[in-house]
Motif scaffolding. Structure first.
Motif, PDB file in Angstrom:
ATOM      1  N   THR A   1       0.851  -1.186   0.000  1.00 39.46           N
ATOM      2  CA  THR A   1       0.000   0.000   0.000  1.00 39.46           C
ATOM      3  C   THR A   1       0.891   1.241   0.000  1.00 39.46           C
ATOM      4  OG1 THR A   1      -1.709  -1.172   1.249  1.00 39.46           O
ATOM      5  CG2 THR A   1      -1.820   1.229   1.224  1.00 39.46           C
ATOM      6  N   ILE A   2       0.672   2.123  -0.969  1.00 46.96           N
ATOM      7  CA  ILE A   2       1.523   3.296  -1.125  1.00 46.96           C
ATOM      8  C   ILE A   2       0.652   4.517  -1.387  1.00 46.96           C
ATOM      9  CG2 ILE A   2       3.555   4.237  -2.295  1.00 46.96           C
ATOM     10  CD1 ILE A   2       4.095   1.486  -3.425  1.00 46.96           C
ATOM     11  N   ARG A   3       1.008   5.619  -0.748  1.00 46.53           N
ATOM     12  CA  ARG A   3       0.315   6.870  -1.029  1.00 46.53           C
ATOM     13  C   ARG A   3       0.733   7.396  -2.414  1.00 46.53           C
ATOM     14  NH1 ARG A   3      -2.058   9.134   3.424  1.00 46.53           N
ATOM     15  NH2 ARG A   3      -1.484   8.223   5.432  1.00 46.53           N
ATOM     16  N   PRO A   4      -0.197   7.984  -3.155  1.00 48.42           N
ATOM     17  CA  PRO A   4       0.164   8.504  -4.475  1.00 48.42           C
ATOM     18  C   PRO A   4       1.327   9.482  -4.449  1.00 48.42           C
ATOM     19  CG  PRO A   4      -2.218   8.473  -4.232  1.00 48.42           C
ATOM     20  CD  PRO A   4      -1.647   8.117  -2.893  1.00 48.42           C
ATOM     21  N   GLU A   5       1.360  10.364  -3.414  1.00 49.84           N
ATOM     22  CA  GLU A   5       2.458  11.332  -3.348  1.00 49.84           C
ATOM     23  C   GLU A   5       3.805  10.664  -3.093  1.00 49.84           C
ATOM     24  OE1 GLU A   5      -0.015  11.635   0.502  1.00 49.84           O
ATOM     25  OE2 GLU A   5      -0.336  11.414  -1.663  1.00 49.84           O
ATOM     26  N   GLU A   6       3.783   9.519  -2.381  1.00 52.99           N
ATOM     27  CA  GLU A   6       5.018   8.778  -2.164  1.00 52.99           C
ATOM     28  C   GLU A   6       5.506   8.139  -3.462  1.00 52.99           C
ATOM     29  OE1 GLU A   6       4.025   6.002   0.849  1.00 52.99           O
ATOM     30  OE2 GLU A   6       4.071   7.467   2.492  1.00 52.99           O
ATOM     31  N   ILE A   7       4.565   7.664  -4.268  1.00 55.65           N
ATOM     32  CA  ILE A   7       4.936   7.067  -5.556  1.00 55.65           C
ATOM     33  C   ILE A   7       5.616   8.096  -6.439  1.00 55.65           C
ATOM     34  CG2 ILE A   7       4.002   6.086  -7.693  1.00 55.65           C
ATOM     35  CD1 ILE A   7       1.840   4.784  -6.050  1.00 55.65           C
ATOM     36  N   ARG A   8       5.050   9.303  -6.488  1.00 57.09           N
ATOM     37  CA  ARG A   8       5.610  10.324  -7.371  1.00 57.09           C
ATOM     38  C   ARG A   8       6.984  10.779  -6.904  1.00 57.09           C
ATOM     39  NH1 ARG A   8       0.052  13.138  -6.480  1.00 57.09           N
ATOM     40  NH2 ARG A   8      -1.312  11.720  -7.633  1.00 57.09           N
ATOM     41  N   ALA A   9       7.255  10.640  -5.599  1.00 63.18           N
ATOM     42  CA  ALA A   9       8.548  11.093  -5.067  1.00 63.18           C
ATOM     43  C   ALA A   9       9.672  10.105  -5.340  1.00 63.18           C
ATOM     44  CB  ALA A   9       8.432  11.348  -3.561  1.00 63.18           C
ATOM     45  N   THR A  10       9.351   8.870  -5.693  1.00 64.33           N
ATOM     46  CA  THR A  10      10.382   7.858  -5.939  1.00 64.33           C
ATOM     47  C   THR A  10      10.723   7.792  -7.418  1.00 64.33           C
ATOM     48  OG1 THR A  10       8.715   6.116  -6.218  1.00 64.33           O
ATOM     49  CG2 THR A  10       9.582   6.485  -3.988  1.00 64.33           C
ATOM     50  N   SER A  11      11.884   7.204  -7.711  1.00 56.98           N
ATOM     51  CA  SER A  11      12.336   7.055  -9.091  1.00 56.98           C
ATOM     52  C   SER A  11      12.053   5.638  -9.574  1.00 56.98           C
ATOM     53  CB  SER A  11      13.838   7.342  -9.191  1.00 56.98           C
ATOM     54  OG  SER A  11      14.132   8.658  -8.737  1.00 56.98           O
ATOM     55  N   PHE A  12      11.966   5.493 -10.895  1.00 53.97           N
ATOM     56  CA  PHE A  12      11.855   4.162 -11.471  1.00 53.97           C
ATOM     57  C   PHE A  12      13.137   3.388 -11.201  1.00 53.97           C
ATOM     58  CE2 PHE A  12       8.655   6.036 -14.469  1.00 53.97           C
ATOM     59  CZ  PHE A  12       7.623   5.167 -14.160  1.00 53.97           C
ATOM     60  N   ARG A  13      12.949   2.092 -10.837  1.00 47.05           N
ATOM     61  CA  ARG A  13      14.117   1.233 -10.680  1.00 47.05           C
ATOM     62  C   ARG A  13      14.603   0.744 -12.040  1.00 47.05           C
ATOM     63  NH1 ARG A  13      10.738   0.856  -6.488  1.00 47.05           N
ATOM     64  NH2 ARG A  13      11.562   0.673  -4.376  1.00 47.05           N
ATOM     65  N   LYS A  14      13.690   0.417 -12.878  1.00 47.87           N
ATOM     66  CA  LYS A  14      14.011  -0.001 -14.241  1.00 47.87           C
ATOM     67  C   LYS A  14      13.119   0.818 -15.182  1.00 47.87           C
ATOM     68  CE  LYS A  14      16.258  -3.234 -15.060  1.00 47.87           C
ATOM     69  NZ  LYS A  14      17.704  -3.402 -15.333  1.00 47.87           N
ATOM     70  N   THR A  15      13.708   1.509 -16.158  1.00 50.23           N
ATOM     71  CA  THR A  15      12.926   2.423 -16.986  1.00 50.23           C
ATOM     72  C   THR A  15      12.980   2.147 -18.484  1.00 50.23           C
ATOM     73  OG1 THR A  15      14.798   3.940 -17.138  1.00 50.23           O
ATOM     74  CG2 THR A  15      13.253   4.286 -15.320  1.00 50.23           C
ATOM     75  N   PRO A  16      13.194   0.910 -18.921  1.00 52.42           N
ATOM     76  CA  PRO A  16      13.290   0.710 -20.371  1.00 52.42           C
ATOM     77  C   PRO A  16      11.975   1.046 -21.075  1.00 52.42           C
ATOM     78  CG  PRO A  16      13.110  -1.401 -19.235  1.00 52.42           C
ATOM     79  CD  PRO A  16      13.316  -0.360 -18.183  1.00 52.42           C
ATOM     80  N   GLY A  17      12.001   2.088 -21.895  1.00 44.79           N
ATOM     81  CA  GLY A  17      10.853   2.454 -22.712  1.00 44.79           C
ATOM     82  C   GLY A  17       9.755   3.212 -22.000  1.00 44.79           C
ATOM     83  N   ARG A  18       9.771   3.286 -20.677  1.00 45.97           N
ATOM     84  CA  ARG A  18       8.633   3.892 -19.976  1.00 45.97           C
ATOM     85  C   ARG A  18       8.640   5.413 -20.060  1.00 45.97           C
ATOM     86  NH1 ARG A  18       7.707  -0.161 -14.825  1.00 45.97           N
ATOM     87  NH2 ARG A  18       6.250  -1.528 -15.942  1.00 45.97           N
ATOM     88  N   ILE A  19       9.822   6.012 -20.040  1.00 43.58           N
ATOM     89  CA  ILE A  19       9.872   7.466 -20.176  1.00 43.58           C
ATOM     90  C   ILE A  19       9.340   7.871 -21.551  1.00 43.58           C
ATOM     91  CG2 ILE A  19      11.355   9.489 -20.220  1.00 43.58           C
ATOM     92  CD1 ILE A  19      11.005   8.195 -17.462  1.00 43.58           C
ATOM     93  N   GLU A  20       9.709   7.108 -22.566  1.00 41.16           N
ATOM     94  CA  GLU A  20       9.212   7.380 -23.913  1.00 41.16           C
ATOM     95  C   GLU A  20       7.688   7.215 -23.979  1.00 41.16           C
ATOM     96  OE1 GLU A  20      11.712   5.499 -23.156  1.00 41.16           O
ATOM     97  OE2 GLU A  20      13.457   6.433 -24.097  1.00 41.16           O
ATOM     98  N   LEU A  21       7.192   6.176 -23.307  1.00 39.75           N
ATOM     99  CA  LEU A  21       5.746   5.948 -23.302  1.00 39.75           C
ATOM    100  C   LEU A  21       5.004   7.089 -22.604  1.00 39.75           C
ATOM    101  CD1 LEU A  21       5.331   2.129 -22.570  1.00 39.75           C
ATOM    102  CD2 LEU A  21       4.563   3.365 -24.597  1.00 39.75           C
TER     103      LEU A  21
END
Length: 579
Positions: free
Chosen positions: A114-134
């Motif tokens: 369970t994660i708060r939305p604001e906590e999700i936005r504060a963290t970075s992607f661990r693996k980002t293949p293609g997601r930034i482009e998407l």
């Protein structure tokens, strides 16, 4: 629930749209809600479709270039059953009539995150293949969208593309009922065709009640005790993200699939947490743009009734400010003359007459809005406007009479007491208590006023025709206007006391005195004698009044109908049996 599913057979582009019974729509390359932009063989407007609740009627538009194929043959029109499809170019259109499985109860998952939305936005992607482009592509596509359905289609497809191990994506909306359950309203699946299975009711309740992003993982190994855990719809993981879409609609995004493939040393739950972050970003982008579109649509709708200056008075929430309430209103009805009879005589030229009427109605509404009035309703070729809500009349006490006088000058000319030709419009005004406000749903707005004052204004407008005077006011309007220093008593001429059709109490009716006629005092004296029952004296004075003055003519005819003698129960009131 019937849906039309369109997919490009040469690519992964597709959309799914819910069908409303007996509501025609058009499929084409540039249509707003049912666009097929990926297929150049589809014309701008290619086919007209209507779902009758049982079958889909399909008709090729005559201007469309390429054929519509059904059962491998070109057709001009046909009836399509659920489960069948037709083809235009390289696009297949499938009619589906199936209901998604409602949320199902289940026991506890093996793992819950369970994660708060604001906590999700504060963290970075661990693996980002293609997601930034998407995500970049998502923003570009969504900001170019013009309606909620387009946004929804883009979101569902981007989620399936960005979370490769997801199988189904479902948007649920909270019902407006006592139960207030979340029900599926839109979905997409990995194969683009399958209807999603049931969602986890417990997961949805957990996420929506806590307003958290929640992930559940169920066991799949054969050694686990199946009695302790229950998979949902054959999936071993699911996440739910609460959203607020449109204006005030509570919703939830539900994504589920089969076990993620581990990547290197990244733990399974951490990999799914990356998916939560991606889903939350996509979902929140969709929700924000959905609300913006709804607000723009609401603003556009309100602009039909209010001027921007009037809406500037909003200091609290819009719903409370525009809520129906009783207020002191000044109501104006403006009815065009001659359109109905002209339309009947020239039925083969209805479009030109309609265009002409639309231009005149626009002139009326512009005059009302320019004086900070509210457009209350359209009654055929008549417009109802009012002042006093949502802001008090004291803010613009002369707005109503200034709007009315502008219309008189444009539609009847200033010398309207003895005009050579019949006026092009009749304007009736009344003042008093009424209920005014915004009624309807959150997405469909109607502003109106109702009550005795509104009915009286309508009846007074009807009196403009027999009197031949295009602008009539009741005594309450005159009393309010005479309170203003620029409107002395001589600004108005009393035309008589009338008991209007359907109303019990008599009404004193006035019009504006332009000061251009020296016989107006003579008519006023004749009117007093007429009401007092001295019809011989009234008749002699009325002979000094121009014959083109409608109120004088009406008094003369009334006395002639009664052989120049007042009835035994004469009270000075002229009864009107028709509008």
């Amino acid at each position: 629930m019937a849906e039309l599913f369109a997919r490009d057979t040469l690519s992964s582009q597709r959309w799914r749209r819910r069908l409303v019974p007996n509501q025609p729509f058009v499929v084409g390359r540039t249509t707003s809600i049912f666009p097929v932009s990926w297929d150049k063989q589809v014309s701008s407007k290619h086919a007209s479709l209507t779902w009758n609740g049982v079958q889909l009627e399909v008709r090729k538009i005559e201007e469309a270039v390429n054929p519509v194929f059904y059962d491998s043959r070109p057709r001009i029109s046909f009836m399509l059953d659920p489960g069948k499809h037709f083809v235009i170019g390289h696009t297949e259109f499938l009619l589906e009539n199936s209901e998604p499985t409602m949320p199902l109860p289940h026991r506890s998952p093996k793992t819950e995150v369970t994660i708060r939305p604001e906590e999700i936005r504060a963290t970075s992607f661990r693996k980002t293949p293609g997601r930034i482009e998407l995500l970049t592509e998502l923003v570009s596509k969504m900001t170019a969208s013009t309606d909620h359905e387009q946004l929804l289609t883009i979101m569902l497809q981007q989620l399936l593309q960005g979370i490769p191990h997801s199988t189904d994506v479902v948007l649920l909306e909270k019902e407006k009922s006592e139960v207030a359950a979340y029900i599926p309203v839109a979905w997409d699946s990995r194969d683009g065709i399958s209807t999603p299975g049931g969602c986890s009711q417990g997961l949805i309740e957990n996420a929506t009640k806590t307003q958290m992003c929640v992930l559940h993982v169920w066991p799949v190994d054969s050694d686990s005790d199946a009695s302790d855990y229950t998979q949902v719809a054959g999936h071993d993981w699911a996440m739910c993200i609460p959203l607020k879409i449109k204006l005030h609609q509570e919703a939830a995004l539900y994504i589920s699939g089969t076990r993620a493939q581990l990547d290197g040393n990244l733990p399974e739950v951490e990999l799914l947490q990356d998916d939560i972050k991606f889903a939350e970003l996509v979902g929140s982008t969709f929700a924000n743009l959905s609300r913006n579109l709804a607000l723009e649509r609401r603003q556009s709708q309100l602009n039909q009734f209010f001027t921007p200056g009037l809406l500037d008075h909003v200091v609290t929430d819009l719903e409370s400010f525009l809520a129906p309430r009783e207020a002191e209103l000044m109501v104006m009805f403006c009815d065009l003359r001659g359109f109905t009879s002209a339309a009947e005589e020239h039925f083969d030229r209805l479009i030109p007459y309609l265009n002409q009427t639309s231009e005149t109605l626009s002139l009326i509404t512009s005059a009302i809005l320019a004086q900070q009035g509210v457009i209350g309703d359209f009654h055929g070729d008549a417009v109802m406007g009012f002042w006093g809500w949502p802001v008090p009349m004291e803010e613009n006490p002369l707005g109503a009479i200034q709007a009315a006088w502008e219309l008189v000058q444009k539609l009847a000319g200033e010398d309207f007491l003895c005009g050579e030709s019949a006026p092009k419009a009749g304007i009736g005004m009344a003042a008093g208590p009424a209920v005014a406000g915004m009624i309807g749903s959150r997405d469909q707005v109607k502003v109106t006023a109702f009550g005795p004052t509104v009915n009286l204004a309508s009846r007074i407008e009807g009196l403009t025709k027999p009197l031949g005077i295009p602008l009539l006011l009741d005594e309450n309007v005159v009393a309010k206007l005479q309170c203003h220093p620029s409107m002395p008593p001589s600004s108005f001429v009393r035309l008589g006391c009338f008991r209007l059709a359907g109303l019990r109490h008599p009404t004193q009716v006035f019009t504006v005195n332009t000061g251009d006629h020296d016989w107006v005092p003579t008519f006023s004296q004749a009117l007093v004698q007429f009401e007092d029952g001295d019809w011989q004296s009234a008749g002699r004075l009325l002979q000094e009044i121009p014959g083109s003055f409608g109120p004088g003519k009406l008094l003369t005819q009334f006395m002639q109908q009664h052989q120049q003698r007042p009835p035994a129960d004469w009270d000075g009131v002229i009864a009107r049996t028709g509008k």
